[in-house]
Design a protein around this motif. Structure first.
Motif, PDB file in Angstrom:
ATOM      1  N   PHE A  51       0.839  -1.197   0.000  1.00 54.82           N
ATOM      2  CA  PHE A  51       0.000   0.000   0.000  1.00 54.82           C
ATOM      3  C   PHE A  51       0.878   1.253   0.000  1.00 54.82           C
ATOM      4  O   PHE A  51       0.588   2.227  -0.704  1.00 54.82           O
ATOM      5  N   LYS A  52       1.943   1.224   0.779  1.00 47.92           N
ATOM      6  CA  LYS A  52       2.839   2.376   0.881  1.00 47.92           C
ATOM      7  C   LYS A  52       3.485   2.702  -0.459  1.00 47.92           C
ATOM      8  O   LYS A  52       3.566   3.879  -0.850  1.00 47.92           O
ATOM      9  N   GLY A  62       2.399   1.837  -3.398  1.00 45.90           N
ATOM     10  CA  GLY A  62       1.420   1.974  -4.468  1.00 45.90           C
ATOM     11  C   GLY A  62       1.257   0.717  -5.290  1.00 45.90           C
ATOM     12  O   GLY A  62       0.467   0.684  -6.239  1.00 45.90           O
ATOM     13  N   SER A 105      -3.504  -0.909  -4.672  1.00 46.68           N
ATOM     14  CA  SER A 105      -4.268   0.340  -4.591  1.00 46.68           C
ATOM     15  C   SER A 105      -5.769   0.156  -4.737  1.00 46.68           C
ATOM     16  O   SER A 105      -6.487   1.130  -4.923  1.00 46.68           O
ATOM     17  N   ASN A 162      -8.090   5.050  -2.568  1.00 46.36           N
ATOM     18  CA  ASN A 162      -6.678   4.807  -2.265  1.00 46.36           C
ATOM     19  C   ASN A 162      -6.344   5.182  -0.812  1.00 46.36           C
ATOM     20  O   ASN A 162      -5.235   5.647  -0.510  1.00 46.36           O
ATOM     21  N   HIS A 208      -3.207   3.646   0.902  1.00 46.76           N
ATOM     22  CA  HIS A 208      -1.952   4.227   0.425  1.00 46.76           C
ATOM     23  C   HIS A 208      -1.680   5.552   1.134  1.00 46.76           C
ATOM     24  O   HIS A 208      -0.544   5.821   1.555  1.00 46.76           O
ATOM     25  N   ARG A 244       1.743   5.430   3.385  1.00 47.94           N
ATOM     26  CA  ARG A 244       2.892   6.177   2.855  1.00 47.94           C
ATOM     27  C   ARG A 244       3.516   7.092   3.916  1.00 47.94           C
ATOM     28  O   ARG A 244       4.670   7.521   3.773  1.00 47.94           O
TER      29      ARG A 244
END
Length: 229
Positions: free
Chosen positions: A193-194, A196, A199, A204, A207, A211
């Motif tokens: 998720f971090k 990308g 997604s 999103n 993410h 992130r």
């Protein structure tokens, strides 16, 4: 103030339309899930920690993810080909079967050499931190705080808002149950998720949260969730 992130996110989804699915046939799902057993275990409790446990997972979430693998909105070299041949009825049946299985508990995570290099609390799993905790306990405590409170300064939302105080998730909204999931799988999922790489979640959202998390925080939250029952 530390509760604000959790509250705001919870309120944001309070008015969201529910994602409801008719329940499938559990017995049919058991037969149809035989091809899944090699990776996920016959009862949905995978023996390999990088393969997710499916036992006790909300059927709504499993249905959503299988459709995502099938239509290509979520890519995986193993799951995508498996899902393509499934009918809507197959997906519902398989989801119903796994949702009715009981998830297994995990042993306390063990830090290895690579973990020690990436994690601040200690050099070895036998070493105590400044407050007298071993490094695994320190990470779990750190993960527990982040799970419940988030980080207001860095705008990291609390996991509790969507996944509940005990990692039980939210079936109507198709937010997954997380408790007792493999820590290694959770680390991979949050890392994807971090970056990308993954997604297929509402707007999103994951993410945007992941992130802002450090690798240590991802590991800490994963360790904490893996210990929830």
């Amino acid at each position: 103030m530390k509760k604000m992130l959790a509250l705001s996110l919870a309120l944001a989804f309070a008015g969201s339309p529910s994602i409801l699915h008719a329940e499938g046939n559990i017995n049919a799902g058991k037969e149809k899930s035989t091809s899944c057993a090699g990776c996920h275990g016959a009862d949905g409790n995978s023996a390999v920690s990088t393969f997710p446990k499916l036992a006790q997972q909300h059927s709504s979430y499993l249905i959503k993810q299988l459709h995502a693998f099938k239509d290509g909105s979520r890519q995986n070299p193993m799951m995508s080909p498996m899902a393509v041949g499934l009918t809507d009825e197959d997906i519902k049946d398989i989801a119903a079967y796994y949702a009715h299985q009981k998830i297994s508990a995990n042993s306390l995570p063990v830090l290895d050499t690579d973990d020690d290099e990436d994690t601040k609390p200690a050099a070895t799993s036998a070493t105590k931190t400044a407050d007298g905790k071993n490094p695994v306990e320190a990470l779990i405590a750190q993960g527990s705080d982040l799970y419940r409170n988030g980080d207001l300064v860095r705008e990291v939302s609390a996991c509790i808002a969507c996944h509940g105080p005990f990692g039980e998730g939210n079936k109507p909204a198709a937010f997954p149950e997380l408790r007792s999931q493999h820590a290694d799988y959770l680390i991979k999922a949050l890392t994807d998720f971090k970056s990308g790489a993954r997604s297929n979640n509402p707007e999103n959202m994951m993410h945007m949260i992941a992130r802002k998390m450090t690798d240590e925080e991802i590991k800490a939250v994963a360790y904490r969730i893996s210990m929830m029952q």
